[in-house]
Design a protein around this motif. Structure first.
Motif, PDB file in Angstrom:
ATOM      1  N   TYR A   1       0.807  -1.221   0.000  1.00 45.13           N
ATOM      2  CA  TYR A   1       0.000   0.000   0.000  1.00 45.13           C
ATOM      3  C   TYR A   1       0.842   1.273   0.000  1.00 45.13           C
ATOM      4  N   GLU A   2       2.086   1.182  -0.456  1.00 45.76           N
ATOM      5  CA  GLU A   2       2.981   2.339  -0.436  1.00 45.76           C
ATOM      6  C   GLU A   2       2.420   3.520  -1.223  1.00 45.76           C
ATOM      7  N   GLY A   3       1.669   3.251  -2.270  1.00 45.89           N
ATOM      8  CA  GLY A   3       1.120   4.321  -3.092  1.00 45.89           C
ATOM      9  C   GLY A   3      -0.019   5.088  -2.437  1.00 45.89           C
ATOM     10  N   LEU A   4      -0.498   4.623  -1.302  1.00 45.38           N
ATOM     11  CA  LEU A   4      -1.617   5.281  -0.627  1.00 45.38           C
ATOM     12  C   LEU A   4      -1.175   6.378   0.341  1.00 45.38           C
ATOM     13  N   GLY A   5       0.122   6.518   0.541  1.00 50.69           N
ATOM     14  CA  GLY A   5       0.612   7.535   1.464  1.00 50.69           C
ATOM     15  C   GLY A   5       0.586   7.046   2.900  1.00 50.69           C
ATOM     16  N   PRO A   6       0.794   7.949   3.847  1.00 51.56           N
ATOM     17  CA  PRO A   6       0.853   7.566   5.260  1.00 51.56           C
ATOM     18  C   PRO A   6      -0.449   6.907   5.724  1.00 51.56           C
ATOM     19  N   ASP A   7      -0.305   5.960   6.620  1.00 52.26           N
ATOM     20  CA  ASP A   7      -1.472   5.278   7.189  1.00 52.26           C
ATOM     21  C   ASP A   7      -1.979   6.105   8.376  1.00 52.26           C
ATOM     22  N   ILE A   8      -2.842   7.057   8.079  1.00 49.73           N
ATOM     23  CA  ILE A   8      -3.348   7.986   9.090  1.00 49.73           C
ATOM     24  C   ILE A   8      -4.098   7.255  10.195  1.00 49.73           C
ATOM     25  N   ALA A   9      -4.860   6.235   9.838  1.00 48.75           N
ATOM     26  CA  ALA A   9      -5.593   5.471  10.860  1.00 48.75           C
ATOM     27  C   ALA A   9      -4.622   4.810  11.827  1.00 48.75           C
TER      28      ALA A   9
END
Length: 69
Positions: free
Chosen positions: A32-40
């Motif tokens: 999931y690197e393309g989704l950016g930081p995992d805010i959750a």
């Protein structure tokens, strides 16, 4: 939604084999690197995270409490 989860579960298993790891954080980062930081992940201190989803596929918890990955 169930079909998407089935497809993602297969992607997780394939990535684990391809990358030769079962570390949920490493796999989530690769998948999931393309989704950016995992805010959750940041907001829940790991309780809700992409790594938690990956772990739920590879090594589901069968009891409580659940330790964040």
């Amino acid at each position: 939604m169930a079909e998407w989860i089935d497809r993602e579960a297969e992607r997780v298993r394939e990535a684990a084999d391809r990358l030769d790891t079962r570390d949920p954080r490493a796999l989530a980062a690769a998948l999931y690197e393309g989704l950016g930081p995992d805010i959750a992940d940041l907001g829940s201190r790991g309780e809700i995270s992409r790594a938690g989803f990956v772990r739920s596929i590879l090594n589901p918890n069968r009891g409580l409490p659940v330790t964040p990955p």
